[in-house]
Motif scaffolding. Sequence first.
Motif, mmCIF file in Angstrom:
data_model
loop_
_atom_site.group_PDB
_atom_site.id
_atom_site.type_symbol
_atom_site.label_atom_id
_atom_site.label_comp_id
_atom_site.label_asym_id
_atom_site.label_seq_id
_atom_site.Cartn_x
_atom_site.Cartn_y
_atom_site.Cartn_z
ATOM 1 N N PHE A 1 28.200 5.853 4.732
ATOM 2 C CA PHE A 1 28.622 4.888 5.738
ATOM 3 C C PHE A 1 28.602 3.431 5.273
ATOM 4 C CE2 PHE A 1 26.975 8.575 8.064
ATOM 5 C CZ PHE A 1 28.080 8.881 8.839
ATOM 6 N N ARG A 2 28.228 3.177 4.029
ATOM 7 C CA ARG A 2 28.251 1.797 3.538
ATOM 8 C C ARG A 2 29.464 1.592 2.651
ATOM 9 N NH1 ARG A 2 22.808 -0.757 1.291
ATOM 10 N NH2 ARG A 2 22.330 -0.315 3.500
ATOM 11 N N ASP A 3 30.255 0.586 2.975
ATOM 12 C CA ASP A 3 31.450 0.267 2.187
ATOM 13 C C ASP A 3 31.062 -0.298 0.827
ATOM 14 O OD1 ASP A 3 33.041 1.024 4.330
ATOM 15 O OD2 ASP A 3 33.121 -1.006 5.164
ATOM 16 N N GLY A 4 31.858 0.057 -0.192
ATOM 17 C CA GLY A 4 31.686 -0.519 -1.519
ATOM 18 C C GLY A 4 30.534 0.033 -2.324
ATOM 19 N N VAL A 5 29.987 1.158 -1.907
ATOM 20 C CA VAL A 5 28.868 1.741 -2.649
ATOM 21 C C VAL A 5 29.400 2.549 -3.830
ATOM 22 C CG1 VAL A 5 26.980 3.407 -2.567
ATOM 23 C CG2 VAL A 5 27.322 1.818 -0.676
ATOM 24 N N ASN A 6 28.866 2.266 -4.992
ATOM 25 C CA ASN A 6 29.213 3.024 -6.186
ATOM 26 C C ASN A 6 28.497 4.360 -6.128
ATOM 27 O OD1 ASN A 6 29.401 4.135 -8.780
ATOM 28 N ND2 ASN A 6 29.441 2.128 -9.765
ATOM 29 N N LYS A 7 29.257 5.420 -6.090
ATOM 30 C CA LYS A 7 28.662 6.748 -5.905
ATOM 31 C C LYS A 7 27.701 7.138 -7.019
ATOM 32 C CE LYS A 7 31.097 7.364 -2.191
ATOM 33 N NZ LYS A 7 30.447 7.309 -0.862
ATOM 34 N N SER A 8 27.824 6.492 -8.181
ATOM 35 C CA SER A 8 26.977 6.870 -9.311
ATOM 36 C C SER A 8 25.702 6.025 -9.392
ATOM 37 C CB SER A 8 27.758 6.724 -10.616
ATOM 38 O OG SER A 8 28.143 5.368 -10.821
ATOM 39 N N GLN A 9 25.628 4.932 -8.617
ATOM 40 C CA GLN A 9 24.474 4.072 -8.709
ATOM 41 C C GLN A 9 23.273 4.685 -7.989
ATOM 42 O OE1 GLN A 9 26.396 0.938 -6.024
ATOM 43 N NE2 GLN A 9 24.218 0.539 -5.641
ATOM 44 N N GLU A 10 22.091 4.300 -8.444
ATOM 45 C CA GLU A 10 20.878 4.807 -7.806
ATOM 46 C C GLU A 10 20.686 4.127 -6.452
ATOM 47 O OE1 GLU A 10 16.058 5.209 -8.577
ATOM 48 O OE2 GLU A 10 17.338 4.172 -10.024
ATOM 49 N N ILE A 11 20.410 4.920 -5.431
ATOM 50 C CA ILE A 11 20.213 4.405 -4.079
ATOM 51 C C ILE A 11 18.829 4.812 -3.606
ATOM 52 C CG2 ILE A 11 21.002 4.535 -1.684
ATOM 53 C CD1 ILE A 11 23.811 5.007 -2.735
ATOM 54 N N LEU A 12 18.052 3.836 -3.173
ATOM 55 C CA LEU A 12 16.687 4.107 -2.713
ATOM 56 C C LEU A 12 16.649 4.587 -1.272
ATOM 57 C CD1 LEU A 12 14.809 1.063 -4.294
ATOM 58 C CD2 LEU A 12 15.039 3.388 -5.192
ATOM 59 N N GLY A 13 17.623 4.150 -0.484
ATOM 60 C CA GLY A 13 17.670 4.583 0.915
ATOM 61 C C GLY A 13 16.709 3.845 1.821
ATOM 62 N N ASN A 14 16.175 2.724 1.355
ATOM 63 C CA ASN A 14 15.166 1.999 2.128
ATOM 64 C C ASN A 14 15.707 0.763 2.834
ATOM 65 O OD1 ASN A 14 15.621 0.439 -0.104
ATOM 66 N ND2 ASN A 14 13.464 0.136 -0.636
ATOM 67 N N ASP A 15 17.026 0.617 2.880
ATOM 68 C CA ASP A 15 17.597 -0.550 3.551
ATOM 69 C C ASP A 15 18.764 -0.170 4.472
ATOM 70 O OD1 ASP A 15 19.329 0.177 1.528
ATOM 71 O OD2 ASP A 15 19.814 -1.889 0.945
ATOM 72 N N VAL A 16 18.657 0.998 5.095
ATOM 73 C CA VAL A 16 19.685 1.444 6.039
ATOM 74 C C VAL A 16 19.747 0.465 7.213
ATOM 75 C CG1 VAL A 16 20.325 3.264 7.686
ATOM 76 C CG2 VAL A 16 19.441 3.866 5.417
ATOM 77 N N THR A 17 20.926 0.004 7.566
ATOM 78 C CA THR A 17 21.076 -0.870 8.727
ATOM 79 C C THR A 17 21.143 -0.040 10.001
ATOM 80 O OG1 THR A 17 23.497 -0.878 8.735
ATOM 81 C CG2 THR A 17 22.394 -2.478 7.290
ATOM 82 N N PHE A 18 20.908 -0.701 11.125
ATOM 83 C CA PHE A 18 20.963 0.026 12.398
ATOM 84 C C PHE A 18 22.382 0.524 12.672
ATOM 85 C CE2 PHE A 18 20.854 0.080 17.207
ATOM 86 C CZ PHE A 18 20.057 1.215 17.283
ATOM 87 N N LEU A 19 23.385 -0.259 12.292
ATOM 88 C CA LEU A 19 24.771 0.173 12.473
ATOM 89 C C LEU A 19 25.051 1.429 11.658
ATOM 90 C CD1 LEU A 19 27.650 -0.096 13.495
ATOM 91 C CD2 LEU A 19 28.065 -1.802 11.705
ATOM 92 N N GLU A 20 24.584 1.476 10.426
ATOM 93 C CA GLU A 20 24.776 2.665 9.597
ATOM 94 C C GLU A 20 24.067 3.868 10.207
ATOM 95 O OE1 GLU A 20 25.148 0.323 5.292
ATOM 96 O OE2 GLU A 20 23.196 1.035 6.028
#
Length: 364
Positions: free
Chosen positions: A223-242
């Motif tokens: 649900f986040r625009d512009g996210v590089n699918k290969s980059q590491e994502i921590l998942g600790n900054d999800v917005t309320f809209l997301e």
Amino acid sequence: MRFRMKKVTLGNVVIAAVISLTLLSLYSMWSLPPSVSNRSKLVARKDFLQNMKKNNVPVEEPPDDSLVKQLGERDFDYIRKERLYNLRKKCEKAEEAKLVRKNITARKLGHIIVNDQYKVLFCYIPKVACTNMKRVFLLLTGQMNSTNPLALKSKDVHMSLDKYLTYLDSYSDEEAAEKLRTYKKLIFVREPLERLLSAYRNKFIEKSAYFHKRFGRRIIRKFRDGVNKSQEILGNDVTFLEFVRYITDPKTIENEGFNEHWAHYSALCHPCHVQYDFIGKYESIDEDVDFVLKDLKIDQLIKFPKRNATYKRTKTGDQLESFYSKIPRDLLASLWRIYRLDYRLFDYPYPQVLEKFLAPEGSV
């Protein structure tokens, strides 16, 4: 150690949705529609006053304070009875429409805690004073070496100490049915959209490694625009809209179901199958818990933490407008459709935050 992280299956959600649609069509026949103006934060008090006025009983609107101080114990007892009456009338209509089966298997009752000594069952709902109520039931086991609920750490309550609790799904269908028939049955609920925001704040703003890894990474990738699918994502900054996009995405229900922290009350506690003897509300938690402790004759044994005593941050109820004002109208409408059954069953009025940012109920 018994780790109880649950989700609601597609089948449960479909059943809840069907019941919701029928209840909506029948609602005007068997319940007063919720008011959409000048609501008190204390929903129980407002409902009581409206009913008294409807019946031409003179009342003076008191200031917001303790419900018992405002109304007196006798009138507040009436509120408790009215909660049960309204729930049962709505469930009766659903049963008449053949939307609710008469029986349910014990394996679906895994949210109901059993205490045999006091012959009481409690269905816990995450983000509705769940931790403190579990603390109470842990103390009732007699194995905690304390009578102070706050002596039990929150993490331990849900992890290492959970093994001391007994749940109704650990019994046979026959044993569970007997306990449902003979034991007192308790449930506590909360304004649904406030509970949803509380879950987001607790699981995605605060440190919750499991939820960041289990849900946060996936939510950001999808649900986040512009996210590089290969980059590491921590998942600790999800917005309320997301988070709201995740909740309202039909594929969430279809593919994985709802986690227990944002699942429907009907899917967790089956209020049309279980004949609850007491419905407590988060909005009047102090008074309701005091009543329960006295009724079980354990009020001298255990002192429940007062609602304000355990707050270390701004109350969720004071943050509703700030968070929901950033949600697009179409998603707000979807949230209402998802959670409206919980509003109906437990007599919560159309949410004020939707009234402000969306539209009155009749136009949604």
